[in-house]
Design a protein around this motif. Structure first.
Motif, PDB file in Angstrom:
ATOM      1  N   TYR A  15     -10.423  54.076  -6.629  1.00  0.00           N
ATOM      2  CA  TYR A  15     -10.541  55.017  -5.545  1.00  0.00           C
ATOM      3  C   TYR A  15     -11.863  55.578  -5.440  1.00  0.00           C
ATOM      4  N   GLU A  16     -12.550  55.784  -4.190  1.00  0.00           N
ATOM      5  CA  GLU A  16     -13.789  56.625  -4.141  1.00  0.00           C
ATOM      6  C   GLU A  16     -13.205  58.158  -4.168  1.00  0.00           C
ATOM      7  N   LEU A  17     -13.876  58.900  -4.815  1.00  0.00           N
ATOM      8  CA  LEU A  17     -13.632  60.389  -5.146  1.00  0.00           C
ATOM      9  C   LEU A  17     -14.510  61.173  -4.178  1.00  0.00           C
ATOM     10  N   GLY A  18     -13.915  62.013  -3.388  1.00  0.00           N
ATOM     11  CA  GLY A  18     -14.997  62.795  -2.374  1.00  0.00           C
ATOM     12  C   GLY A  18     -14.900  64.337  -2.563  1.00  0.00           C
ATOM     13  N   ARG A  19     -14.744  65.030  -1.741  1.00  0.00           N
ATOM     14  CA  ARG A  19     -14.777  66.520  -1.995  1.00  0.00           C
ATOM     15  C   ARG A  19     -13.590  66.996  -2.348  1.00  0.00           C
ATOM     16  N   LEU A  20     -13.760  68.340  -2.904  1.00  0.00           N
ATOM     17  CA  LEU A  20     -12.827  69.142  -3.758  1.00  0.00           C
ATOM     18  C   LEU A  20     -12.042  69.646  -2.754  1.00  0.00           C
ATOM     19  N   LEU A  21     -10.547  69.525  -2.921  1.00  0.00           N
ATOM     20  CA  LEU A  21      -9.678  70.063  -1.746  1.00  0.00           C
ATOM     21  C   LEU A  21      -9.284  71.197  -2.507  1.00  0.00           C
ATOM     22  N   GLY A  22      -9.187  71.427  -3.700  1.00  0.00           N
ATOM     23  CA  GLY A  22      -8.628  72.588  -4.390  1.00  0.00           C
ATOM     24  C   GLY A  22      -8.372  72.334  -5.765  1.00  0.00           C
ATOM     25  N   GLN A  23      -8.184  73.641  -6.571  1.00  0.00           N
ATOM     26  CA  GLN A  23      -8.181  73.413  -7.888  1.00  0.00           C
ATOM     27  C   GLN A  23      -7.124  74.801  -8.677  1.00  0.00           C
ATOM     28  N   GLY A  24      -6.770  74.493  -9.783  1.00  0.00           N
ATOM     29  CA  GLY A  24      -5.801  75.324 -10.410  1.00  0.00           C
ATOM     30  C   GLY A  24      -6.558  75.436 -11.690  1.00  0.00           C
ATOM     31  N   THR A  25      -5.577  76.282 -12.713  1.00  0.00           N
ATOM     32  CA  THR A  25      -5.891  76.458 -13.995  1.00  0.00           C
ATOM     33  C   THR A  25      -5.994  74.992 -14.841  1.00  0.00           C
ATOM     34  N   PHE A  26      -5.297  74.028 -14.400  1.00  0.00           N
ATOM     35  CA  PHE A  26      -5.155  72.857 -15.376  1.00  0.00           C
ATOM     36  C   PHE A  26      -5.401  71.653 -14.548  1.00  0.00           C
ATOM     37  N   ALA A  27      -5.690  71.779 -13.218  1.00  0.00           N
ATOM     38  CA  ALA A  27      -5.682  70.533 -12.361  1.00  0.00           C
ATOM     39  C   ALA A  27      -6.922  70.803 -11.275  1.00  0.00           C
ATOM     40  N   LYS A  28      -7.360  69.598 -10.918  1.00  0.00           N
ATOM     41  CA  LYS A  28      -8.501  69.737  -9.538  1.00  0.00           C
ATOM     42  C   LYS A  28      -7.804  68.914  -8.572  1.00  0.00           C
ATOM     43  N   VAL A  29      -7.915  69.099  -7.393  1.00  0.00           N
ATOM     44  CA  VAL A  29      -7.407  68.084  -6.330  1.00  0.00           C
ATOM     45  C   VAL A  29      -8.320  67.620  -5.752  1.00  0.00           C
ATOM     46  N   TYR A  30      -8.863  66.267  -5.451  1.00  0.00           N
ATOM     47  CA  TYR A  30     -10.003  65.779  -4.720  1.00  0.00           C
ATOM     48  C   TYR A  30      -9.506  64.954  -3.480  1.00  0.00           C
ATOM     49  N   TYR A  31     -10.142  64.772  -2.441  1.00  0.00           N
ATOM     50  CA  TYR A  31      -9.958  63.781  -1.350  1.00  0.00           C
ATOM     51  C   TYR A  31     -10.389  62.442  -2.026  1.00  0.00           C
ATOM     52  N   GLY A  32      -9.651  61.438  -1.771  1.00  0.00           N
ATOM     53  CA  GLY A  32     -10.022  59.974  -2.320  1.00  0.00           C
ATOM     54  C   GLY A  32      -9.861  58.990  -1.229  1.00  0.00           C
ATOM     55  N   ARG A  33     -10.428  57.789  -1.540  1.00  0.00           N
ATOM     56  CA  ARG A  33     -10.125  56.655  -0.503  1.00  0.00           C
ATOM     57  C   ARG A  33     -10.021  55.474  -1.368  1.00  0.00           C
ATOM     58  N   ASN A  34      -8.764  54.812  -0.983  1.00  0.00           N
ATOM     59  CA  ASN A  34      -8.631  53.544  -1.686  1.00  0.00           C
ATOM     60  C   ASN A  34      -9.523  52.447  -1.220  1.00  0.00           C
ATOM     61  N   THR A  35     -10.435  51.879  -2.120  1.00  0.00           N
ATOM     62  CA  THR A  35     -11.351  51.167  -1.820  1.00  0.00           C
ATOM     63  C   THR A  35     -10.930  49.419  -1.297  1.00  0.00           C
ATOM     64  N   ARG A  36      -9.665  49.359  -1.494  1.00  0.00           N
ATOM     65  CA  ARG A  36      -9.121  48.265  -1.157  1.00  0.00           C
ATOM     66  C   ARG A  36      -8.591  48.139   0.296  1.00  0.00           C
ATOM     67  N   THR A  37      -7.843  49.259   0.518  1.00  0.00           N
ATOM     68  CA  THR A  37      -7.099  49.567   1.834  1.00  0.00           C
ATOM     69  C   THR A  37      -7.836  50.408   2.943  1.00  0.00           C
ATOM     70  N   GLY A  38      -8.759  51.360   2.149  1.00  0.00           N
ATOM     71  CA  GLY A  38      -9.265  52.281   3.082  1.00  0.00           C
ATOM     72  C   GLY A  38      -8.530  53.453   3.494  1.00  0.00           C
ATOM     73  N   GLN A  39      -7.214  53.545   2.762  1.00  0.00           N
ATOM     74  CA  GLN A  39      -6.372  54.586   2.917  1.00  0.00           C
ATOM     75  C   GLN A  39      -6.745  56.005   2.325  1.00  0.00           C
ATOM     76  N   GLY A  40      -6.672  57.177   3.120  1.00  0.00           N
ATOM     77  CA  GLY A  40      -6.966  58.160   2.518  1.00  0.00           C
ATOM     78  C   GLY A  40      -5.853  58.853   1.421  1.00  0.00           C
ATOM     79  N   VAL A  41      -6.499  59.383   0.230  1.00  0.00           N
ATOM     80  CA  VAL A  41      -5.343  60.083  -0.594  1.00  0.00           C
ATOM     81  C   VAL A  41      -5.975  61.220  -1.346  1.00  0.00           C
ATOM     82  N   ALA A  42      -4.941  61.887  -2.066  1.00  0.00           N
ATOM     83  CA  ALA A  42      -5.386  63.083  -2.837  1.00  0.00           C
ATOM     84  C   ALA A  42      -5.339  62.651  -4.089  1.00  0.00           C
ATOM     85  N   ILE A  43      -6.219  62.851  -4.700  1.00  0.00           N
ATOM     86  CA  ILE A  43      -6.319  62.618  -6.420  1.00  0.00           C
ATOM     87  C   ILE A  43      -6.213  63.807  -7.168  1.00  0.00           C
ATOM     88  N   LYS A  44      -5.174  63.881  -7.919  1.00  0.00           N
ATOM     89  CA  LYS A  44      -4.690  65.307  -8.696  1.00  0.00           C
ATOM     90  C   LYS A  44      -5.325  64.981 -10.131  1.00  0.00           C
TER      91      LYS A  44
END
Length: 461
Positions: A15-44
């Motif tokens: 996964y290519e990791l991009g911009r920060l979507l949000g964050q909490g005390t124990f986790a951050k969530v980034y926008y990601g892209r599957n390098t094989r399919t190009g599908q957009g995902v959220a990476i926690k």
């Protein structure tokens, strides 16, 4: 600014990791892209050390287990779990539309829009309850929207499974967001998870239609008092059937609170569902007709992929196992093979015939072998399921689904093992020691990586 904000980082070569979507005390969530399919995902991204330090291990295990149980169009999907020595990663469905709460911050919704979201919410919650899962923190902030404006229930961190009930058959953990919590949860006398979720859905419905909470007070104890007595008022413009629905969902006595089955029978709820159902059925029929001819030409055997969570669960030597799955006694046998899935399944069918067993079920990657009454004493059922580790490398899990254990062991050791020896690379666990574990990103596993675990690389945010 972190390195994640200034340059693209790649996680697990997947996964290519991009911009920060949000964050909490124990986790951050980034926008990601599957390098094989190009599908957009959220990476926690979860900090493992923080989780262990504050004792949230069980919550992480429970959240992952539950998200694997609840696959539904209106529930945010967990694609896979990955891990390094210091981080845990969830690859999640990306909800492009953001939180439903953001829409509500601009005011109440039109009645037909509110009804559509509410219908999707009830369908998702009903599915969860059918799987013995109770969300316990339903609120607009945990309801996301995809690019097609469909609702997605998210954040199962406070969810409970049916087995969490105590001897009295009730849940006892007080949790949730105060304004959306049912009165019996506040009273701490034990509660039924499904009825508590229905109360929260009732509050959400009220908020969708009015733009404000039914129970609100700057003094928390006063707000709890209002919740306990269900002190709220429906606007005059509510249709009678809608007013009845909201009132019955927000009944402070859980014994009299409306059930999901009855909610679906409400005339206000049902508006528009028949037309939508007809459109979906029509689309499904068109899709079936289009795929039918190709299926007749050639039947393609496509076994399911094992994701990283499954690999971790199968690997007792991996140091993060305790974070994901309770220890249990495993009775199933597994073997790996370089042969295509079609060859493996054909071989299993051939052996079943020799053993006088019939194939009672055949799906993508799954065979159910059953001993006929004439062939063996008693009915024995064995499931053999093929999983794709890489394009050319498969794992097969063989387990008894019904019948006598000794008879199963006899068939396994005297029939299946000898009969499969020409296609088996190795049986597990006997011939694969704990240190021989694949890297926890399934799609990036290469055959040579099955020999040893490569050093962990911290390509982290």
């Amino acid at each position: 600014m972190t390195s994640m904000d200034s340059k693209v980082s790649v996680l697990m070569e997947r996964y290519e990791l991009g911009r920060l979507l949000g964050q909490g005390t124990f986790a951050k969530v980034y926008y990601g892209r599957n390098t094989r399919t190009g599908q957009g995902v959220a990476i926690k991204v979860i900090d493992k050390d923080k989780v262990l330090r504050v004792g949230l291990t069980n919550q992480i295990k429970r959240e992952i287990s539950i998200m694997r149980l609840v696959k539904h169009p209106n529930i945010l999907e967990l694609y896979e779990v990955m891990a390094t020595k210091t981080k845990i990663y969830y690859a999640l469905e990306y909800a492009k539309g953001g939180e439903l709460f953001d829409k509500l911050s601009k005011g109440r919704l039109k009645e037909q829009i509110a009804r559509k979201y509410f219908q999707q919410l009830i369908n998702a919650v009903d599915f969860c309850h059918s799987r013995g899962v109770y969300h316990r923190d339903l609120k607009p902030e945990n309801l996301l929207l995809d690019e097609y404006d469909n609702l997605k229930v998210s954040d199962f961190g406070l969810s409970a499974l049916a087995e969490s009930k105590l001897q009295d058959g009730l849940l006892h953990t007080t949790c949730g967001t105060p304004a959306y919590v049912a009165p019996e949860v506040i009273n701490r006398k034990g509660y039924e998870g499904d009825k508590a979720d229905i109360w929260s859905c009732g509050v959400i419905l009220y908020v969708l239609l009015t733009g404000y909470l039914p129970f609100h007070d700057p003094n928390l104890m006063e707000m709890y008092r209002k919740i306990g007595k269900a002190e709220f008022k429906c606007p005059n413009w509510f249709p009678p059937e809608l007013k009845r629905l909201v009132t019955r969902m927000l009944d402070p006595n859980p014994s009299y609170r409306i059930t999901i089955a009855k909610i679906k029978e409400n005339s206000w709820f049902k508006k528009g569902t028949n037309a939508r159902k007809s459109r979906i059925e029509s689309q499904n029929k068109d899709s079936d007709r289009a795929s039918c001819s190709s299926e007749q030409k050639q039947e393609v055997i496509r076994p399911p992929n094992l994701n990283a969570f499954d690999i971790i669960a199968l690997s007792p030597g991996f140091d993060l196992t305790a974070l994901f799955q309770e220890k249990r006694q495993k009775k199933e046998a597994r073997f790996t093979s370089w042969q295509p899935a079609s060859v493996i399944i054909s071989k299993l069918e051939e052996i079943a015939k020799l053993l006088k067993m019939k194939i009672s079920k055949r799906e993508a990657g799954l065979l159910k072998l059953e001993a006929t009454k004439e062939g063996r004493k008693g009915l024995l059922s064995i499931d053999a399921e093929v999983f794709e580790l890489t394009h050319s490398f498969h794992m097969v899990e063989v387990k008894k689904s019904n019948g006598d254990t000794l008879e199963y062991q006899k068939v396994l050791n005297q029939g299946l093992r000898p009969g499969l020896q020409d296609i088996v690379w190795t049986w597990q666990p006997e011939e694969q020691p704990p240190e021989q574990i694949v890297q926890p990103s399934v799609q990036t596993v290469q055959p040579e990586q099955l020999e040893t675990l490569p050093p962990q690389q911290e390509q982290l945010p």
